[in-house]
Design a protein around this motif. Structure first.
Motif, PDB file in Angstrom:
ATOM      1  N   LYS A   1       0.862  -1.180   0.000  1.00 11.60           N
ATOM      2  CA  LYS A   1       0.000   0.000   0.000  1.00 11.60           C
ATOM      3  C   LYS A   1       0.896   1.227   0.000  1.00 11.60           C
ATOM      4  N   VAL A   2       0.624   2.135  -0.944  1.00 18.42           N
ATOM      5  CA  VAL A   2       1.403   3.361  -1.092  1.00 18.42           C
ATOM      6  C   VAL A   2       0.454   4.555  -1.142  1.00 18.42           C
ATOM      7  N   PRO A   3       0.930   5.764  -0.775  1.00 18.75           N
ATOM      8  CA  PRO A   3       0.070   6.952  -0.849  1.00 18.75           C
ATOM      9  C   PRO A   3      -0.350   7.252  -2.283  1.00 18.75           C
ATOM     10  N   ALA A   4      -1.582   7.718  -2.437  1.00 19.15           N
ATOM     11  CA  ALA A   4      -2.124   8.073  -3.751  1.00 19.15           C
ATOM     12  C   ALA A   4      -2.018   9.579  -3.938  1.00 19.15           C
ATOM     13  N   GLY A   5      -0.848  10.047  -4.299  1.00 18.08           N
ATOM     14  CA  GLY A   5      -0.643  11.480  -4.505  1.00 18.08           C
ATOM     15  C   GLY A   5      -0.720  12.262  -3.212  1.00 18.08           C
ATOM     16  N   LYS A   6      -1.362  13.427  -3.277  1.00 20.56           N
ATOM     17  CA  LYS A   6      -1.479  14.291  -2.097  1.00 20.56           C
ATOM     18  C   LYS A   6      -2.842  14.183  -1.428  1.00 20.56           C
ATOM     19  N   ALA A   7      -3.671  13.242  -1.872  1.00 18.07           N
ATOM     20  CA  ALA A   7      -5.023  13.092  -1.332  1.00 18.07           C
ATOM     21  C   ALA A   7      -4.982  12.629   0.120  1.00 18.07           C
ATOM     22  N   LEU A   8      -5.863  13.197   0.943  1.00 15.50           N
ATOM     23  CA  LEU A   8      -5.957  12.842   2.357  1.00 15.50           C
ATOM     24  C   LEU A   8      -7.371  12.370   2.664  1.00 15.50           C
ATOM     25  N   ASP A   9      -7.495  11.461   3.639  1.00 14.58           N
ATOM     26  CA  ASP A   9      -8.825  11.060   4.075  1.00 14.58           C
ATOM     27  C   ASP A   9      -9.350  12.079   5.084  1.00 14.58           C
ATOM     28  N   ARG A  10     -10.520  11.836   5.628  1.00 14.34           N
ATOM     29  CA  ARG A  10     -11.140  12.833   6.515  1.00 14.34           C
ATOM     30  C   ARG A  10     -10.419  12.987   7.853  1.00 14.34           C
ATOM     31  N   LYS A  11      -9.523  12.049   8.185  1.00 10.23           N
ATOM     32  CA  LYS A  11      -8.748  12.162   9.421  1.00 10.23           C
ATOM     33  C   LYS A  11      -7.366  12.761   9.184  1.00 10.23           C
ATOM     34  N   GLY A  12      -7.072  13.131   7.934  1.00  9.67           N
ATOM     35  CA  GLY A  12      -5.790  13.742   7.621  1.00  9.67           C
ATOM     36  C   GLY A  12      -4.694  12.775   7.247  1.00  9.67           C
ATOM     37  N   ASN A  13      -5.009  11.491   7.148  1.00  3.46           N
ATOM     38  CA  ASN A  13      -4.034  10.486   6.746  1.00  3.46           C
ATOM     39  C   ASN A  13      -4.024  10.378   5.225  1.00  3.46           C
ATOM     40  N   PRO A  14      -2.890  10.011   4.632  1.00  2.00           N
ATOM     41  CA  PRO A  14      -2.858   9.888   3.174  1.00  2.00           C
ATOM     42  C   PRO A  14      -3.746   8.740   2.685  1.00  2.00           C
ATOM     43  N   MET A  15      -4.390   8.962   1.537  1.00  2.00           N
ATOM     44  CA  MET A  15      -5.173   7.902   0.900  1.00  2.00           C
ATOM     45  C   MET A  15      -4.182   6.895   0.331  1.00  2.00           C
ATOM     46  N   LEU A  16      -4.465   5.623   0.524  1.00  2.00           N
ATOM     47  CA  LEU A  16      -3.557   4.566   0.092  1.00  2.00           C
ATOM     48  C   LEU A  16      -4.170   3.761  -1.048  1.00  2.00           C
ATOM     49  N   ILE A  17      -3.314   3.338  -1.976  1.00  2.00           N
ATOM     50  CA  ILE A  17      -3.749   2.422  -3.025  1.00  2.00           C
ATOM     51  C   ILE A  17      -2.964   1.126  -2.866  1.00  2.00           C
ATOM     52  N   LYS A  18      -3.586   0.027  -3.240  1.00  2.00           N
ATOM     53  CA  LYS A  18      -2.966  -1.285  -3.127  1.00  2.00           C
ATOM     54  C   LYS A  18      -2.439  -1.696  -4.493  1.00  2.00           C
ATOM     55  N   LEU A  19      -1.157  -2.042  -4.547  1.00  2.00           N
ATOM     56  CA  LEU A  19      -0.518  -2.527  -5.762  1.00  2.00           C
ATOM     57  C   LEU A  19      -0.167  -3.994  -5.559  1.00  2.00           C
ATOM     58  N   LYS A  20      -0.484  -4.831  -6.548  1.00  2.00           N
ATOM     59  CA  LYS A  20      -0.205  -6.262  -6.435  1.00  2.00           C
ATOM     60  C   LYS A  20       1.005  -6.641  -7.271  1.00  2.00           C
ATOM     61  N   GLY A  21       1.813  -7.522  -6.707  1.00  2.00           N
ATOM     62  CA  GLY A  21       3.018  -7.995  -7.384  1.00  2.00           C
ATOM     63  C   GLY A  21       3.876  -8.775  -6.423  1.00  2.00           C
ATOM     64  N   THR A  22       5.146  -8.928  -6.775  1.00  2.00           N
ATOM     65  CA  THR A  22       6.102  -9.669  -5.947  1.00  2.00           C
ATOM     66  C   THR A  22       6.712  -8.725  -4.915  1.00  2.00           C
ATOM     67  N   VAL A  23       6.611  -9.099  -3.639  1.00  2.00           N
ATOM     68  CA  VAL A  23       7.088  -8.261  -2.539  1.00  2.00           C
ATOM     69  C   VAL A  23       8.235  -8.974  -1.823  1.00  2.00           C
ATOM     70  N   GLU A  24       9.300  -8.215  -1.535  1.00  2.00           N
ATOM     71  CA  GLU A  24      10.443  -8.744  -0.800  1.00  2.00           C
ATOM     72  C   GLU A  24      10.878  -7.708   0.215  1.00  2.00           C
ATOM     73  N   ALA A  25      10.952  -8.085   1.481  1.00  2.00           N
ATOM     74  CA  ALA A  25      11.393  -7.188   2.548  1.00  2.00           C
ATOM     75  C   ALA A  25      12.764  -7.620   3.030  1.00  2.00           C
ATOM     76  N   PHE A  26      13.618  -6.631   3.369  1.00  2.00           N
ATOM     77  CA  PHE A  26      14.963  -6.938   3.808  1.00  2.00           C
ATOM     78  C   PHE A  26      15.482  -5.818   4.699  1.00  2.00           C
ATOM     79  N   TYR A  27      16.520  -6.149   5.483  1.00  2.00           N
ATOM     80  CA  TYR A  27      17.213  -5.137   6.278  1.00  2.00           C
ATOM     81  C   TYR A  27      18.352  -4.569   5.435  1.00  2.00           C
ATOM     82  N   ARG A  28      18.536  -3.262   5.520  1.00  2.00           N
ATOM     83  CA  ARG A  28      19.638  -2.609   4.786  1.00  2.00           C
ATOM     84  C   ARG A  28      20.901  -2.670   5.579  1.00  2.00           C
TER      85      ARG A  28
END
Length: 82
Positions: free
Chosen positions: A55-82
């Motif tokens: 889930k990533v922010p959708a531009g500068k759009a905010l919801d009614r509580k002031g949090n960024p609007m999120l969009i869900k992108l589907k694909g291959t996800v990999e998490a790691f420590y830098r």
């Protein structure tokens, strides 16, 4: 004596929002990277490795509580420590 080589295991699902039940504070003490479809992303708010989405922010759009609007992108996800 602190052992800095011991990092907590990255969960299958993680959120940066401290109000979420998927927020793990111990993980955020270290620098985390997310690869989505082979490209490193720096704007990820939440991810799930097993279901294959982020889930990533959708531009500068905010919801009614002031949090960024999120969009869900589907694909291959990999998490790691830098």
């Amino acid at each position: 004596m602190n052992d800095t080589t011991q990092l907590p295991a990255l969960p299958d699902r993680l959120s940066i929002d401290p109000r979420s039940k998927f927020h793990v504070a111990a993980v955020f003490e270290h620098d985390i990277g997310i690869k989505f479809n082979g490209n490193e992303r720096n704007d990820v708010d939440e991810y799930c490795i097993s279901e294959g989405w982020i889930k990533v922010p959708a531009g500068k759009a905010l919801d009614r509580k002031g949090n960024p609007m999120l969009i869900k992108l589907k694909g291959t996800v990999e998490a790691f420590y830098r």
